[in-house]
Design a protein around this motif. Structure first.
Motif, PDB file in Angstrom:
ATOM      1  N   ASP A  56      10.650  -9.428  17.196  1.00 13.13           N
ATOM      2  CA  ASP A  56      12.066  -9.784  17.188  1.00 13.13           C
ATOM      3  C   ASP A  56      12.776  -9.461  15.886  1.00 13.13           C
ATOM      4  O   ASP A  56      13.996  -9.567  15.786  1.00 13.13           O
ATOM      5  CB  ASP A  56      12.219 -11.277  17.493  1.00 13.13           C
ATOM      6  N   GLY A  57      12.026  -9.080  14.884  1.00 11.81           N
ATOM      7  CA  GLY A  57      12.587  -8.712  13.586  1.00 11.81           C
ATOM      8  C   GLY A  57      11.437  -8.299  12.691  1.00 11.81           C
ATOM      9  O   GLY A  57      10.271  -8.542  13.001  1.00 11.81           O
ATOM     10  N   ARG A 371      16.681  -2.333  22.692  1.00  5.41           N
ATOM     11  CA  ARG A 371      16.192  -2.204  21.320  1.00  5.41           C
ATOM     12  C   ARG A 371      16.040  -3.598  20.711  1.00  5.41           C
ATOM     13  O   ARG A 371      16.976  -4.388  20.707  1.00  5.41           O
ATOM     14  CB  ARG A 371      17.132  -1.346  20.483  1.00  5.41           C
ATOM     15  N   ARG A 372      14.861  -3.882  20.171  1.00  2.36           N
ATOM     16  CA  ARG A 372      14.579  -5.191  19.571  1.00  2.36           C
ATOM     17  C   ARG A 372      14.929  -5.212  18.085  1.00  2.36           C
ATOM     18  O   ARG A 372      15.484  -6.187  17.602  1.00  2.36           O
ATOM     19  CB  ARG A 372      13.115  -5.561  19.772  1.00  2.36           C
ATOM     20  N   TRP A 373      14.557  -4.168  17.369  1.00  5.01           N
ATOM     21  CA  TRP A 373      14.929  -4.096  15.967  1.00  5.01           C
ATOM     22  C   TRP A 373      14.839  -2.663  15.463  1.00  5.01           C
ATOM     23  O   TRP A 373      14.208  -1.813  16.075  1.00  5.01           O
ATOM     24  CB  TRP A 373      14.104  -5.023  15.088  1.00  5.01           C
ATOM     25  N   VAL A 390       0.698  -7.285  12.811  1.00  9.85           N
ATOM     26  CA  VAL A 390       1.218  -6.485  11.711  1.00  9.85           C
ATOM     27  C   VAL A 390       1.252  -5.011  12.116  1.00  9.85           C
ATOM     28  O   VAL A 390       0.346  -4.521  12.787  1.00  9.85           O
ATOM     29  CB  VAL A 390       0.356  -6.650  10.442  1.00  9.85           C
ATOM     30  N   MET A 391       2.312  -4.319  11.713  1.00 12.04           N
ATOM     31  CA  MET A 391       2.420  -2.875  11.896  1.00 12.04           C
ATOM     32  C   MET A 391       2.178  -2.191  10.565  1.00 12.04           C
ATOM     33  O   MET A 391       2.643  -2.648   9.516  1.00 12.04           O
ATOM     34  CB  MET A 391       3.814  -2.505  12.414  1.00 12.04           C
ATOM     35  N   TYR A 392       1.448  -1.079  10.620  1.00 15.00           N
ATOM     36  CA  TYR A 392       1.196  -0.284   9.425  1.00 15.00           C
ATOM     37  C   TYR A 392       1.751   1.114   9.659  1.00 15.00           C
ATOM     38  O   TYR A 392       1.537   1.720  10.711  1.00 15.00           O
ATOM     39  CB  TYR A 392      -0.306  -0.202   9.136  1.00 15.00           C
ATOM     40  N   VAL A 393       2.458   1.645   8.650  1.00 14.97           N
ATOM     41  CA  VAL A 393       3.079   2.952   8.802  1.00 14.97           C
ATOM     42  C   VAL A 393       3.151   3.615   7.434  1.00 14.97           C
ATOM     43  O   VAL A 393       3.376   2.972   6.413  1.00 14.97           O
ATOM     44  CB  VAL A 393       4.484   2.816   9.442  1.00 14.97           C
ATOM     45  N   LEU A 394       2.917   4.913   7.430  1.00 17.08           N
ATOM     46  CA  LEU A 394       3.013   5.691   6.206  1.00 17.08           C
ATOM     47  C   LEU A 394       4.452   6.171   6.053  1.00 17.08           C
ATOM     48  O   LEU A 394       5.031   6.720   6.990  1.00 17.08           O
ATOM     49  CB  LEU A 394       2.064   6.887   6.269  1.00 17.08           C
ATOM     50  N   ALA A 395       5.016   5.942   4.864  1.00 13.62           N
ATOM     51  CA  ALA A 395       6.387   6.329   4.576  1.00 13.62           C
ATOM     52  C   ALA A 395       6.420   7.120   3.278  1.00 13.62           C
ATOM     53  O   ALA A 395       5.394   7.294   2.612  1.00 13.62           O
ATOM     54  CB  ALA A 395       7.284   5.089   4.477  1.00 13.62           C
ATOM     55  N   ASP A 396       7.605   7.591   2.899  1.00 17.36           N
ATOM     56  CA  ASP A 396       7.697   8.378   1.680  1.00 17.36           C
ATOM     57  C   ASP A 396       7.399   7.542   0.442  1.00 17.36           C
ATOM     58  O   ASP A 396       7.100   8.082  -0.620  1.00 17.36           O
ATOM     59  CB  ASP A 396       9.080   9.030   1.573  1.00 17.36           C
ATOM     60  N   GLU A 397       7.449   6.228   0.560  1.00 17.13           N
ATOM     61  CA  GLU A 397       7.167   5.340  -0.562  1.00 17.13           C
ATOM     62  C   GLU A 397       5.729   4.833  -0.565  1.00 17.13           C
ATOM     63  O   GLU A 397       5.379   3.946  -1.339  1.00 17.13           O
ATOM     64  CB  GLU A 397       8.135   4.153  -0.518  1.00 17.13           C
ATOM     65  N   GLY A 398       4.888   5.359   0.328  1.00 14.89           N
ATOM     66  CA  GLY A 398       3.510   4.915   0.411  1.00 14.89           C
ATOM     67  C   GLY A 398       3.214   4.268   1.747  1.00 14.89           C
ATOM     68  O   GLY A 398       3.874   4.544   2.751  1.00 14.89           O
ATOM     69  N   LEU A 399       2.226   3.404   1.773  1.00 12.31           N
ATOM     70  CA  LEU A 399       1.836   2.714   2.999  1.00 12.31           C
ATOM     71  C   LEU A 399       2.546   1.368   3.069  1.00 12.31           C
ATOM     72  O   LEU A 399       2.555   0.599   2.107  1.00 12.31           O
ATOM     73  CB  LEU A 399       0.320   2.513   3.029  1.00 12.31           C
ATOM     74  N   LEU A 400       3.126   1.079   4.242  1.00 12.72           N
ATOM     75  CA  LEU A 400       3.836  -0.172   4.479  1.00 12.72           C
ATOM     76  C   LEU A 400       3.103  -1.031   5.491  1.00 12.72           C
ATOM     77  O   LEU A 400       2.599  -0.515   6.495  1.00 12.72           O
ATOM     78  CB  LEU A 400       5.250   0.098   5.011  1.00 12.72           C
ATOM     79  N   GLU A 404       6.390  -9.895  11.316  1.00 16.90           N
ATOM     80  CA  GLU A 404       7.538 -10.569  11.924  1.00 16.90           C
ATOM     81  C   GLU A 404       8.416 -11.189  10.856  1.00 16.90           C
ATOM     82  O   GLU A 404       7.926 -11.835   9.924  1.00 16.90           O
ATOM     83  CB  GLU A 404       7.057 -11.657  12.893  1.00 16.90           C
ATOM     84  N   ALA A 405       9.737 -10.968  10.964  1.00 17.02           N
ATOM     85  CA  ALA A 405      10.664 -11.520   9.978  1.00 17.02           C
ATOM     86  C   ALA A 405      10.706 -13.034  10.074  1.00 17.02           C
ATOM     87  O   ALA A 405      10.680 -13.608  11.163  1.00 17.02           O
ATOM     88  CB  ALA A 405      12.045 -10.934  10.188  1.00 17.02           C
ATOM     89  N   SER A 406      10.775 -13.681   8.941  1.00 18.72           N
ATOM     90  CA  SER A 406      10.860 -15.145   8.914  1.00 18.72           C
ATOM     91  C   SER A 406      12.287 -15.580   9.180  1.00 18.72           C
ATOM     92  O   SER A 406      13.226 -14.787   9.047  1.00 18.72           O
ATOM     93  CB  SER A 406      10.404 -15.661   7.555  1.00 18.72           C
TER      94      SER A 406
END
Length: 406
Positions: A56-57, A371-373, A390-400, A404-406
């Motif tokens: 949800d976020g 679309r959820r977020w 948890v979702m893990y994704v590689l981005a231009d700033e490294g690994l993220l 879920e948003a609090s």
């Protein structure tokens, strides 16, 4: 400040210790969900039915950059408590909980790794396509002595010097691991090989379709059969043990297509048949003989994506304006959602996640297409993977790591 997820983990760990059930918690952690290869499993479904991600976020749990550039087009994988990511010049291992870097090993690797069980070693093998062939690497990273890697590379198959520009981003079909074997497309070729995961010994090697140099896609493996599609329009089924060709087909282009042949993307094996996307739609082939069961035409331009399959629905992008949800049994449209890039969806717990080279990371409801977020905290995203919330994704700033948003 600790993230909400880590705070909850700490509180639950304290409660467990106080109640005398610490051993149970350890067993649970040992069975944590993994994502051991690109598109999750040998069948290429892009879906872990037990995984869950932010619904949800979303907010950042941790972010970790590296000294070397991680820019590329390869998704990370998750094995036990370690995340592995391939950048331009290295393989990097991260701690699952904190993102701390466990090791960095230099190498010209050009795909996501695939975890393979290796009988000859205590640690698993990571199979990866490289600039000069296919490599089997130690999941433990080996050792680094005086700046040199020792014991990282276990085997190297089909080695040859690449003619590519050395600063290009990684992009080769990722290997698939199943039953102690590694199935991979030889870089820059139309050949598929089966290798022993422990030694790299060639078990068999075959050409996909008629010999040509355009290349083939990531294999899909299920029930003793290896399925491979090619950009020139061939789909071939091989016996996983012997490499014997079971069938080979070249489906005709869609009725209104101007193309001479289908530009196929990687296949996905399901109970209903073999799902094979192409530039203008999706075809479902019978697994026994390759005959066409249904066709779905979206009239888009999708040369690079793949399909995810979950709960009887096929999810595929058309490269122009939409994500399509298609009924797996009959090929009818369930819904479309606004989404323009051509990419590789993944599905977990009723949510479709999409990442792309530029712009945004998106979560879409798998039932409705709503679309959820949207996350726009980076300028570049690879295909994401999902674990225990948890979702893990590689981005231009490294690994993220996104939770879920609090």
């Amino acid at each position: 400040m600790p993230s909400r997820r880590r705070l909850l983990v700490g509180l639950s760990g304290t409660a467990v210790a106080l109640t005398g059930t610490y051993a149970t918690l350890g067993a649970t952690n040992a069975e944590r969900l993994e994502w051991p290869m690109v598109r999750y499993d040998p069948a290429g479904t892009g879906s872990n039915p037990d995984a869950a991600g932010p619904k949800d976020g979303v907010e950042v749990a941790w972010q970790r950059d590296t000294d070397s550039s991680m820019y590329g087009q390869t998704a990370p994988i998750l094995v036990g408590e370690t995340l592995y990511a391939v950048g331009q010049q290295s393989l990097v291992a991260f701690d699952r909980e904190t993102g701390e870097i466990r090791f960095v090993r230099d190498g010209q690797y050009w795909s996501s790794p695939a975890r393979a069980a290796a009988k000859a070693y205590r640690r698993d093998t990571l199979a990866v396509n490289g600039r000069e062939g296919i490599y089997g690497l130690s999941a433990g990273g080996g050792y680094e002595v005086f700046g040199r890697s020792i014991g990282t590379e276990r085997w190297h198959s089909h080695g040859r010097e690449s003619q590519r520009w050395t600063s290009s981003s990684p992009r080769e079909p990722s290997p698939v691991a199943a039953n102690g074997s590694v199935y991979a497309v030889v870089p820059d070729s139309d050949r598929v090989v089966a290798l022993d995961a422990s030694s790299g010994r060639i078990r068999w090697e075959q050409t996909v379709g008629e010999p040509r140099s355009i290349g083939s896609n990531r294999p899909a493996v299920r029930d003793g059969t290896v399925y491979v599609s090619s950009r020139p329009g061939d789909v071939v089924a091989f016996d996983a043990e012997t490499g014997d060709r079971r069938w080979s087909v070249r489906p005709e282009p869609h009725a209104d297509s101007a193309l001479e042949y289908r530009n196929f993307s990687p296949p996905t094996v399901t109970d209903a048949g073999l799902v094979v996307p192409d530039r203008e739609g999706v075809v479902l082939l019978d697994r026994t003989d390759g005959s066409v069961r249904w066709e779905y035409v979206h009239d888009g331009n999708a040369p690079d994506g793949s399909a995810a399959v979950a709960d009887g629905t096929v999810f595929v992008t058309d490269g122009e304006e939409s994500l399509h949800a298609i009924d797996l049994e009959n090929g009818t449209r369930e819904w479309t959602a606004e989404y323009s890039p051509d990419t590789d969806p993944v599905v977990a717990d009723g949510v479709v996640y999409l990442g792309y080279q530029i712009s945004e990371l998106v979560a879409i409801d798998a039932e409705t297409g709503d679309r959820r977020w949207t996350y726009e905290g980076s300028t570049y995203f690879t295909q994401p993977i999902v674990g225990d919330g948890v979702m893990y994704v590689l981005a231009d700033e490294g690994l993220l790591a996104l939770e879920e948003a609090s």
